[in-house]
Design a protein around this motif. Structure first.
Motif, PDB file in Angstrom:
ATOM      1  N   LEU A  93       0.879  -1.195   0.027  1.00  0.00           N
ATOM      2  CA  LEU A  93       0.121   0.069   0.163  1.00  0.00           C
ATOM      3  C   LEU A  93       1.004   1.358   0.045  1.00  0.00           C
ATOM      4  CD1 LEU A  93      -3.101   0.706   1.878  1.00  0.00           C
ATOM      5  CD2 LEU A  93      -1.313   2.137   2.297  1.00  0.00           C
ATOM      6  N   SER A  94       1.854   1.272   0.717  1.00  0.00           N
ATOM      7  CA  SER A  94       2.701   2.401   0.818  1.00  0.00           C
ATOM      8  C   SER A  94       3.472   2.803  -0.253  1.00  0.00           C
ATOM      9  CB  SER A  94       3.938   2.183   2.141  1.00  0.00           C
ATOM     10  OG  SER A  94       4.773   3.176   2.130  1.00  0.00           O
ATOM     11  N   THR A  95       3.936   1.612  -0.951  1.00  0.00           N
ATOM     12  CA  THR A  95       4.630   1.612  -2.270  1.00  0.00           C
ATOM     13  C   THR A  95       3.937   2.102  -3.267  1.00  0.00           C
ATOM     14  OG1 THR A  95       6.059  -0.234  -1.676  1.00  0.00           O
ATOM     15  CG2 THR A  95       6.041   0.304  -3.924  1.00  0.00           C
ATOM     16  N   ILE A  96       2.566   1.711  -3.284  1.00  0.00           N
ATOM     17  CA  ILE A  96       1.746   2.049  -4.603  1.00  0.00           C
ATOM     18  C   ILE A  96       1.558   3.610  -4.216  1.00  0.00           C
ATOM     19  CG2 ILE A  96      -0.738   2.081  -5.269  1.00  0.00           C
ATOM     20  CD1 ILE A  96      -0.747  -0.927  -4.466  1.00  0.00           C
ATOM     21  N   ALA A  97       1.229   3.844  -3.000  1.00  0.00           N
ATOM     22  CA  ALA A  97       0.961   5.371  -2.914  1.00  0.00           C
ATOM     23  C   ALA A  97       2.105   6.110  -3.122  1.00  0.00           C
ATOM     24  CB  ALA A  97       0.675   5.830  -1.368  1.00  0.00           C
ATOM     25  N   ASP A  98       3.367   6.158  -2.941  1.00  0.00           N
ATOM     26  CA  ASP A  98       4.471   6.710  -3.149  1.00  0.00           C
ATOM     27  C   ASP A  98       4.967   6.672  -4.569  1.00  0.00           C
ATOM     28  OD1 ASP A  98       6.759   8.303  -1.831  1.00  0.00           O
ATOM     29  OD2 ASP A  98       8.143   6.534  -2.470  1.00  0.00           O
ATOM     30  N   THR A  99       4.614   5.665  -5.277  1.00  0.00           N
ATOM     31  CA  THR A  99       4.983   5.736  -6.449  1.00  0.00           C
ATOM     32  C   THR A  99       4.143   6.510  -7.267  1.00  0.00           C
ATOM     33  OG1 THR A  99       5.699   3.316  -6.517  1.00  0.00           O
ATOM     34  CG2 THR A  99       5.029   4.150  -8.693  1.00  0.00           C
ATOM     35  N   LEU A 100       2.613   6.533  -7.194  1.00  0.00           N
ATOM     36  CA  LEU A 100       1.853   7.635  -7.890  1.00  0.00           C
ATOM     37  C   LEU A 100       2.226   8.941  -7.336  1.00  0.00           C
ATOM     38  CD1 LEU A 100      -1.600   5.530  -6.937  1.00  0.00           C
ATOM     39  CD2 LEU A 100      -0.580   5.988  -9.286  1.00  0.00           C
ATOM     40  N   LEU A 101       2.646   9.312  -6.123  1.00  0.00           N
ATOM     41  CA  LEU A 101       3.035  10.554  -5.861  1.00  0.00           C
ATOM     42  C   LEU A 101       4.405  11.159  -6.502  1.00  0.00           C
ATOM     43  CD1 LEU A 101       2.607  12.879  -3.924  1.00  0.00           C
ATOM     44  CD2 LEU A 101       4.453  11.903  -2.233  1.00  0.00           C
ATOM     45  N   GLN A 102       5.265  10.034  -6.772  1.00  0.00           N
ATOM     46  CA  GLN A 102       6.467  10.292  -7.450  1.00  0.00           C
ATOM     47  C   GLN A 102       6.353  10.635  -8.991  1.00  0.00           C
ATOM     48  OE1 GLN A 102       8.978  11.617  -5.591  1.00  0.00           O
ATOM     49  NE2 GLN A 102       8.004  11.277  -3.668  1.00  0.00           N
ATOM     50  N   THR A 103       5.565   9.887  -9.727  1.00  0.00           N
ATOM     51  CA  THR A 103       5.255   9.742 -11.274  1.00  0.00           C
ATOM     52  C   THR A 103       4.574  10.611 -11.625  1.00  0.00           C
ATOM     53  OG1 THR A 103       4.409   7.527 -10.949  1.00  0.00           O
ATOM     54  CG2 THR A 103       6.709   7.560 -10.943  1.00  0.00           C
ATOM     55  N   LEU A 104       3.229  10.604 -10.904  1.00  0.00           N
ATOM     56  CA  LEU A 104       2.190  11.334 -11.553  1.00  0.00           C
ATOM     57  C   LEU A 104       2.489  12.865 -11.808  1.00  0.00           C
ATOM     58  CD1 LEU A 104      -1.038   9.891 -10.141  1.00  0.00           C
ATOM     59  CD2 LEU A 104      -0.209   9.655 -12.398  1.00  0.00           C
ATOM     60  N   PRO A 105       1.975  13.699 -12.955  1.00  0.00           N
ATOM     61  CA  PRO A 105       2.496  14.856 -13.112  1.00  0.00           C
ATOM     62  C   PRO A 105       1.248  15.472 -12.294  1.00  0.00           C
ATOM     63  CG  PRO A 105       1.282  13.873 -15.178  1.00  0.00           C
ATOM     64  CD  PRO A 105       1.481  12.779 -14.310  1.00  0.00           C
ATOM     65  N   GLU A 106       1.341  16.948 -12.019  1.00  0.00           N
ATOM     66  CA  GLU A 106       0.312  17.729 -11.440  1.00  0.00           C
ATOM     67  C   GLU A 106      -0.854  17.996 -12.302  1.00  0.00           C
ATOM     68  OE1 GLU A 106      -0.974  20.106  -7.919  1.00  0.00           O
ATOM     69  OE2 GLU A 106       0.910  18.878  -8.289  1.00  0.00           O
ATOM     70  N   ALA A 107      -2.076  17.766 -11.584  1.00  0.00           N
ATOM     71  CA  ALA A 107      -3.332  17.931 -12.331  1.00  0.00           C
ATOM     72  C   ALA A 107      -3.660  17.556 -13.704  1.00  0.00           C
ATOM     73  CB  ALA A 107      -3.378  19.622 -12.485  1.00  0.00           C
ATOM     74  N   GLU A 108      -3.150  16.367 -13.982  1.00  0.00           N
ATOM     75  CA  GLU A 108      -3.414  15.655 -14.954  1.00  0.00           C
ATOM     76  C   GLU A 108      -4.289  14.457 -15.103  1.00  0.00           C
ATOM     77  OE1 GLU A 108      -0.685  13.342 -18.428  1.00  0.00           O
ATOM     78  OE2 GLU A 108      -0.067  15.576 -17.918  1.00  0.00           O
ATOM     79  N   PRO A 109      -5.581  14.460 -15.177  1.00  0.00           N
ATOM     80  CA  PRO A 109      -6.571  13.477 -14.998  1.00  0.00           C
ATOM     81  C   PRO A 109      -6.009  12.107 -15.655  1.00  0.00           C
ATOM     82  CG  PRO A 109      -7.867  15.369 -15.632  1.00  0.00           C
ATOM     83  CD  PRO A 109      -6.355  15.522 -15.912  1.00  0.00           C
ATOM     84  N   LYS A 110      -6.032  10.882 -15.006  1.00  0.00           N
ATOM     85  CA  LYS A 110      -5.730   9.655 -15.505  1.00  0.00           C
ATOM     86  C   LYS A 110      -6.797   8.482 -15.055  1.00  0.00           C
ATOM     87  CE  LYS A 110      -1.191  10.267 -16.446  1.00  0.00           C
ATOM     88  NZ  LYS A 110      -1.315  10.737 -18.100  1.00  0.00           N
TER      89      LYS A 110
END
Length: 139
Positions: A93-110
Motif C-alpha cells: 500500500l505504501s509503495t503504491i501510494a509513493d509511486t503514484l506521488l512520485q510519478t504522476l504529473p500535477e493536475a493531469e487526470p488519469k
C-alpha cells in the motif's frame, strides 16, 4: 474562486505548522493535487487521511495555481488501518501510494489509472490477490 470536488486516493500527509497538514491526493477527475488541511495534524483527522485511503474531498483556492485548501475531506474507504497487522500488504500500500506521488504529473487526470490503483488497493491482503491485481492492470 477556484473549486473542485472529487473522489481521491490519499498519497501523502505531512505536517505544516503547528496544527495544519499538507495532503497529496490522486483524484479520478483532477489527477494528482495537493492542499492544506486546517487542523490536519490532529489525531482524529490524521487517522483517515493516511496513504491508500479513499477520500471525498472539496478543494478551494482563489486561483487554480495556488496551493489551496481542502474544505472537506471525508473518508470513504479506510485501507491503511485494515492492513496494520499484515506487513506485506501495508508495505505494498505504501509503495503504491509513493509511486503514484512520485510519478504522476500535477493536475493531469488519469481515470483508468485511478480505477486500476483503487482496485489494486482494494484486493491487497486477500487470497488470490496476485491474479486479480494482474487482471486489474491489464483491463
Amino acid at each position: 474562486m477556484a473549486e473542485w470536488s472529487d473522489r481521491t486516493i490519499a498519497l501523502a500527509l505531512s505536517r505544516f505548522g503547528e496544527t495544519g497538514a499538507i495532503l497529496d491526493v490522486f483524484g479520478r477527475d483532477v489527477g494528482r493535487r495537493r492542499g492544506m488541511v486546517h487542523g490536519g495534524a490532529s489525531r482524529s483527522k490524521r487517522a483517515f487521511m493516511q496513504p491508500g485511503n479513499t477520500l471525498a474531498v472539496t478543494w478551494k483556492a482563489r486561483t487554480q495555481d495556488q496551493l489551496g485548501f481542502f474544505a472537506t475531506a471525508e473518508p470513504e474507504t479506510e485501507r491503511s488501518a485494515r492492513h496494520l497487522d499484515d506487513a506485506s500488504a501495508l508495505s505494498a500500500l505504501s509503495t503504491i501510494a509513493d509511486t503514484l506521488l512520485q510519478t504522476l504529473p500535477e493536475a493531469e487526470p488519469k481515470p483508468a489509472l485511478f480505477d486500476a490503483a483503487e482496485t489494486l488497493l482494494d484486493v491487497l491482503g486477500e487470497p488470490g490477490m496476485h491474479s486479480r491485481c494482474l487482471a486489474a492492470l491489464f483491463v
